[in-house]
Write an enzyme that holds these catalytic residues in place. Structure first.
Site, PDB file in Angstrom:
ATOM      1  N   TRP A 165       0.872  -1.207   0.002  1.00 41.25           N
ATOM      2  CA  TRP A 165       0.165  -0.336  -0.321  1.00 41.25           C
ATOM      3  C   TRP A 165       0.650   1.286   0.285  1.00 41.25           C
ATOM      4  O   TRP A 165       0.629   2.120  -0.437  1.00 41.25           O
ATOM      5  CB  TRP A 165      -0.813   0.438   1.150  1.00 41.25           C
ATOM      6  CG  TRP A 165      -0.799  -0.407   2.445  1.00 41.25           C
ATOM      7  CD1 TRP A 165      -0.098  -1.717   3.378  1.00 41.25           C
ATOM      8  CD2 TRP A 165       0.509   0.740   3.238  1.00 41.25           C
ATOM      9  NE1 TRP A 165       0.348  -1.478   4.564  1.00 41.25           N
ATOM     10  CE2 TRP A 165       0.811  -0.109   4.964  1.00 41.25           C
ATOM     11  CE3 TRP A 165       0.936   1.572   3.167  1.00 41.25           C
ATOM     12  CZ2 TRP A 165       1.312  -0.229   5.799  1.00 41.25           C
ATOM     13  CZ3 TRP A 165       1.691   2.113   4.514  1.00 41.25           C
ATOM     14  CH2 TRP A 165       2.160   1.439   5.388  1.00 41.25           C
ATOM     15  N   ASN A 166       1.790   0.944   0.089  1.00 35.38           N
ATOM     16  CA  ASN A 166       2.902   2.563   0.574  1.00 35.38           C
ATOM     17  C   ASN A 166       3.120   2.988  -0.777  1.00 35.38           C
ATOM     18  O   ASN A 166       3.363   4.274  -1.102  1.00 35.38           O
ATOM     19  CB  ASN A 166       3.752   2.269   1.187  1.00 35.38           C
ATOM     20  CG  ASN A 166       5.021   1.365   1.069  1.00 35.38           C
ATOM     21  OD1 ASN A 166       5.033   0.376  -0.203  1.00 35.38           O
ATOM     22  ND2 ASN A 166       6.409   1.063   0.830  1.00 35.38           N
ATOM     23  N   LYS A 189      -2.326  -8.087  -7.540  1.00 37.43           N
ATOM     24  CA  LYS A 189      -3.271  -8.552  -6.550  1.00 37.43           C
ATOM     25  C   LYS A 189      -2.425  -7.567  -5.561  1.00 37.43           C
ATOM     26  O   LYS A 189      -1.594  -6.665  -4.890  1.00 37.43           O
ATOM     27  CB  LYS A 189      -3.187  -9.549  -5.593  1.00 37.43           C
ATOM     28  CG  LYS A 189      -3.906  -9.651  -4.840  1.00 37.43           C
ATOM     29  CD  LYS A 189      -3.835 -10.775  -3.147  1.00 37.43           C
ATOM     30  CE  LYS A 189      -2.880  -9.826  -1.951  1.00 37.43           C
ATOM     31  NZ  LYS A 189      -3.398  -8.738  -1.421  1.00 37.43           N
ATOM     32  N   ASP A 191      -3.170  -3.638  -2.800  1.00 37.10           N
ATOM     33  CA  ASP A 191      -3.674  -4.010  -1.192  1.00 37.10           C
ATOM     34  C   ASP A 191      -4.794  -3.040  -1.937  1.00 37.10           C
ATOM     35  O   ASP A 191      -5.371  -2.413  -1.948  1.00 37.10           O
ATOM     36  CB  ASP A 191      -3.014  -2.743   0.085  1.00 37.10           C
ATOM     37  CG  ASP A 191      -3.888  -3.092   0.995  1.00 37.10           C
ATOM     38  OD1 ASP A 191      -4.652  -1.981   1.303  1.00 37.10           O
ATOM     39  OD2 ASP A 191      -2.755  -3.773   2.326  1.00 37.10           O
ATOM     40  N   SER A 241       5.693  -6.992   3.848  1.00 33.23           N
ATOM     41  CA  SER A 241       6.760  -7.570   4.941  1.00 33.23           C
ATOM     42  C   SER A 241       7.765  -9.005   5.061  1.00 33.23           C
ATOM     43  O   SER A 241       7.216 -10.098   4.179  1.00 33.23           O
ATOM     44  CB  SER A 241       5.790  -7.715   6.237  1.00 33.23           C
ATOM     45  OG  SER A 241       5.037  -9.321   5.903  1.00 33.23           O
ATOM     46  N   GLU A 262      10.573  -8.870  -2.172  1.00 33.96           N
ATOM     47  CA  GLU A 262      11.882  -7.241  -1.701  1.00 33.96           C
ATOM     48  C   GLU A 262      10.933  -7.608  -0.039  1.00 33.96           C
ATOM     49  O   GLU A 262       9.700  -6.351  -0.455  1.00 33.96           O
ATOM     50  CB  GLU A 262      11.285  -6.034  -2.154  1.00 33.96           C
ATOM     51  CG  GLU A 262      12.683  -4.980  -1.886  1.00 33.96           C
ATOM     52  CD  GLU A 262      11.818  -3.534  -2.079  1.00 33.96           C
ATOM     53  OE1 GLU A 262      11.058  -3.013  -0.964  1.00 33.96           O
ATOM     54  OE2 GLU A 262      12.500  -2.793  -2.670  1.00 33.96           O
ATOM     55  N   LEU A 263      11.624  -7.183   1.275  1.00 36.17           N
ATOM     56  CA  LEU A 263      10.841  -7.399   1.929  1.00 36.17           C
ATOM     57  C   LEU A 263      11.784  -5.560   2.885  1.00 36.17           C
ATOM     58  O   LEU A 263      11.912  -4.773   2.335  1.00 36.17           O
ATOM     59  CB  LEU A 263      11.542  -9.034   3.008  1.00 36.17           C
ATOM     60  CG  LEU A 263      11.266  -9.817   1.743  1.00 36.17           C
ATOM     61  CD1 LEU A 263      11.488 -11.151   2.485  1.00 36.17           C
ATOM     62  CD2 LEU A 263       9.657  -9.611   1.680  1.00 36.17           C
ATOM     63  N   CYS A 296       9.859   1.149   2.001  1.00 34.12           N
ATOM     64  CA  CYS A 296      10.920   0.259   2.524  1.00 34.12           C
ATOM     65  C   CYS A 296      12.612   0.115   2.725  1.00 34.12           C
ATOM     66  O   CYS A 296      13.131  -0.132   3.988  1.00 34.12           O
ATOM     67  CB  CYS A 296      11.084  -1.026   1.931  1.00 34.12           C
ATOM     68  SG  CYS A 296       9.420  -1.481   0.761  1.00 34.12           S
ATOM     69  N   GLU A 396      11.060  -3.104  12.606  1.00 37.87           N
ATOM     70  CA  GLU A 396      10.744  -2.558  11.199  1.00 37.87           C
ATOM     71  C   GLU A 396       9.731  -1.046  11.757  1.00 37.87           C
ATOM     72  O   GLU A 396       8.614  -1.891  11.685  1.00 37.87           O
ATOM     73  CB  GLU A 396      10.911  -2.551   9.775  1.00 37.87           C
ATOM     74  CG  GLU A 396      10.472  -1.827   8.703  1.00 37.87           C
ATOM     75  CD  GLU A 396      10.224  -2.565   7.649  1.00 37.87           C
ATOM     76  OE1 GLU A 396      10.439  -1.545   6.333  1.00 37.87           O
ATOM     77  OE2 GLU A 396       9.239  -3.471   7.069  1.00 37.87           O
TER      78      GLU A 396
END
Length: 527
Positions: A165-166, A189, A191, A241, A262-263, A296, A396
């Site tokens: 969502w960011n 897909k 958010d 996440s 990418e976490l 992130c 985080e």
């Protein structure tokens, strides 16, 4: 479900009409009810978003798979022409894209506009490089002149792009564009909170000439539809996440399909003894508070040389307080600091700060919500005295909060910066660029920025970008960001039959001639 504000009235820009919302939500594969669409600035419900059931997810993948076969056979030049038109359409529609991004995320207009620019930058890069990267490559075979080797790249098939969502527009489209260019179908897909801007991008893709069935959109929570999606596709691109990434990686591995993850990050900044604070402080403020800390790669830990510590802390705190005065909820460029994405997320950020306070940390500035601005606003926050037993020290936080520490020597700074399970981004500031770069190379991060927070590395679309340690696997951008959506196929061509056992020749003689041949080729650099 994220909290809403009872009785609040939405203040949507005039460009966002009920007719537009209805047209965009019609792209979602429906079958499992709806959820409310909430304007972040007010907490007001302004519409509903259809939810997809597992049957609809499987059907969406099947539809994309059928369309993908024809798309893969389409000449690359024609596929690129679609994205040239898509590039132009994004620029032409930047105002409505920014509107839709702001409605769902609550970020400032500047951040929304800059997010919309990321996808054209990625597309422009691949418009220039895709023909070279995807072209077959002829290589020498096992025995030069006798046989040959051809490296080819074929599309994976159907790619799932699961986006957060960011930065919903940038990540959804910047990750799916190279997948399409490589010849794949894509199931997006997004958010639920930020799906509308992604759906508008789908609308533009179709206007640009992308086959309608090639792009599918499914909406729902990860636990509800994620497993079905992963079970049916050929590749997964996920940003989110680390906890969810482990689940996705495990399922992809069980299905023997590849994934790129990418976490999370707990990104450090090192401010050396020769840093120029006139440029370092503004740069650090943006690195920490850009997008209200919901990036992130944003900085959550700052380590300052003891000779600079007091002055940096004073100037940084003053800048954070000034930024808080420029916070606001508006669809224009006046506010410089925006909302968090939801009340629920604001409460999670607040919980990290309250935990630190309870365990002895000092709140130098901030540390409180801003309901006077909107239901999910939170004041820019600076912490000192953060210790390893505090949640914010290791986890985080993903919000407008940073912990600032003092260090004596570079070795201590490097050790502290690397003392994390994450490794997504790091930043080093100093006048001696060669020295700062040398120090940066010793940091355990997939991206390291010298005299910048994170924009320099992320905006360099020719170079792969990804995380190490628990911050993910795989990369986006660069040649690797396109090739990951392909299977490498090796075609070996035998011109003369010399490698098979030769009739009526004793094997001992074949062995001797083989050894002589290998020595000869090595000596003269033939292979």
């Amino acid at each position: 479900m994220d909290a809403t504000t009872d009785g609040a009235t939405a203040t949507l820009p005039s460009r966002i009409t009920p007719e537009l919302i209805a047209r965009l939500t019609d792209y979602v594969a429906t079958g499992n009810g709806t959820v409310d669409l909430v304007e972040v600035y007010t907490g007001a419900v302004y519409g509903t978003l259809p939810q997809s059931g597992t049957d609809q997810v499987a059907a969406a993948v099947a539809t994309a798979r059928t369309a993908q076969k024809k798309w893969a056979a389409t000449p690359l030049s024609e596929r690129l022409a679609v994205f040239q038109r898509f590039h132009d359409l994004i620029l032409e529609n930047h105002e409505i894209i920014s509107d839709l991004i702001q409605i769902g995320t609550g970020k400032t207009r500047r951040m929304a506009f800059e997010e919309s620019c990321d996808t054209p930058m990625v597309i422009s890069h691949y418009l220039k490089t895709a023909k070279r990267v995807l072209a077959p490559i002829k290589r020498a075979g096992g025995i030069p002149f006798v046989n040959a080797s051809i490296e080819m790249h074929k599309p994976k098939g159907v790619v799932a792009v699961i986006s957060p969502w960011n930065f919903p527009f940038a990540i959804s489209l910047s990750d799916s564009a190279p997948a399409f260019i490589a010849g794949n179908g894509v199931v997006l897909k997004p958010d639920n909170k930020t799906a509308l801007c992604v759906l508008f991008a789908v609308d533009l893709l179709i206007k640009a000439g992308l086959p309608r069935d090639l792009v599918q959109v499914v909406c729902g929570t990860g636990p509800d539809i994620g497993p079905t999606l992963i079970d049916n596709v050929d590749y997964v691109m996920f940003t989110g996440s680390s906890a969810t990434g482990r689940i996705i990686g495990s399922q992809a591995g069980a299905n023997v399909i590849s994934c790129s993850l990418e976490l999370g990050g707990k990104n450090p900044m090192l401010i050396l003894d020769d840093a120029d604070l006139d440029v370092t402080v503004p740069g650090a403020v943006f690195a920490v508070y850009g997008n209200s800390g919901q990036a992130c790669m944003h900085i959550e830990r700052i380590y300052v040389h003891e000779s600079k510590y007091d002055e940096f802390l004073r100037r940084f705190t003053e800048a954070a307080e000034e930024l808080g005065k420029k916070a606001g909820a508006a669809y224009d460029f006046e506010p410089e600091f925006g909302s968090l994405v939801s009340v629920d997320h604001m409460e999670r950020v607040s919980a990290h700060i309250e935990d630190a306070k309870a365990k002895g940390a000092t709140v130098v500035t901030g540390g409180y919500p801003r309901p006077d601005l909107g239901p999910a606003f939170y004041q820019p926050t600076v912490l000192t005295g953060v210790t390893p037993d505090m949640v914010h020290a290791k986890a985080e936080t993903f919000g407008p909060v940073v912990s600032i520490y003092k260090f004596r020597d570079v070795e201590e700074a490097i050790r502290l910066a690397n003392d994390t399970d994450y490794g997504l981004n790091a930043s080093v500031w100093g006048k001696n660029i060669a020295r700062a770069t040398e120090i940066g190379a010793r940091l355990e991060a997939g991206n390291v920025n010298i005299n910048d927070g994170f924009i320099t590395s992320y905006s360099s679309k020719a170079t792969p970008s990804g995380g190490v340690k628990q911050s993910g696997i795989g990369t986006r951008h660069g040649d690797a960001g396109l090739l990951k959506y392909t299977d490498t196929v090796h075609i070996g061509v035998q011109k003369i039959q010399v490698m098979a056992a030769r009739a009526k020749q004793p094997y001992a003689q074949q062995l001797k001639s083989t050894l002589m041949t290998l020595k000869f080729m090595r000596r003269f650099g033939i292979r």
